[in-house]
Motif scaffolding. Structure first.
Motif: not given
Length: 264
Positions: A1-27
């Protein structure tokens, strides 16, 4: 089957948080049509995934987000890096091309054939790599607009013994390795990480892996974007290779949450 979006997720945190935990290689997920271009049989592919996947790092980031006083945002790749590696740059200057592990891998961690060497990477770059890069760029821009700064914390793991593909595997392999960038890793970020992870064991710097991930739009030009790579030696929290997580995972999640709180 073709690769379908979304194949990544941007999961929300606190509105004022500057931090992004990036997890690129777990799957471990490889769509069927991409699997068709891989020459390994099923058992060899499973062994390669055991070696190359940063197992349980998505769970680690999720638990850290739950523990933090102000939840970070999380950007999580839901496809295996054997589809595309979103942290490579698809040009001839990328040193990992020397071992067949550019944005679209042609060799395995043991330097065996994964795909034919003449595989055209463009279809997977167009379908997966560039959409991921655009989304990550947008995620950082959003945190800049909302919080006035962005902090990208890359969450990785690495095996206790070096694999043949590692270009710098002869150096120290501490329980926690912090990868840095001369422009995007300010001293206060590094100090906070050393303090947070010092609670769980020895913390090393730029060995066996170095550098950070910053979207190219901001790289080397936007000082409000800071970045750090956190590489965790797998025997500290799981059974190698590719086995279940152990109690060390929670201690590491507490340390990562402490870092997030310090940055908030």
């Amino acid at each position: 089957m073709p690769v379908a979006a979304p194949f990544f997720e941007f999961l929300p945190g606190a509105p004022s948080s500057p931090v992004i935990l990036h997890v690129p290689h777990s799957s471990r997920e490889i769509p069927d049509d991409v699997r068709a271009g891989i020459v390994l049989d099923d058992s060899a592919l499973e062994r390669e995934l055991d070696d190359i996947v940063d197992a349980h790092t998505a769970e680690l980031a999720e638990e850290a987000a739950r523990l933090a006083r102000r939840a970070p945002w999380r950007f999580v790749n839901r496809l295996s890096r054997l589809v595309v590696d979103p942290e490579r740059f698809p040009d001839e200057r990328e040193e990992m091309l020397a071992v067949g592990m550019g944005a679209v891998y042609t060799r395995t961690t043991r330097r065996e054939e994964l795909r034919p060497a003449d595989t055209d990477p463009e279809p997977l770059l167009a379908r997966c790599f560039r959409p991921y890069a655009r989304a990550m760029t947008d995620a950082v821009a959003e945190r800049l607009a909302a919080a006035g700064r962005a902090v990208v914390i890359d969450v990785h793991s690495y095996p206790s013994a070096p694999l043949p593909y590692e270009l710098h595997g002869e150096g120290p392999r501490p329980p926690v390795c912090l990868g840095t960038d001369s422009f995007h890793t300010p001293p206060e970020l590094l100090d906070a990480a050393r303090k947070a992870f010092g609670a769980v064991g020895e913390v090393g710097l730029d060995s066996p892996f170095s550098g950070t991930y910053v979207p190219l739009e901001f790289y080397g030009r936007e000082p409000r974007v800071s970045a750090l790579m956190v590489e965790i030696r797998r025997d500290t929290y799981m059974s190698e290779p590719g086995g279940p997580a152990g109690p060390g995972l929670y201690a590491l999640a507490q340390a990562l949450a402490a870092l997030v709180d310090a940055l908030g």
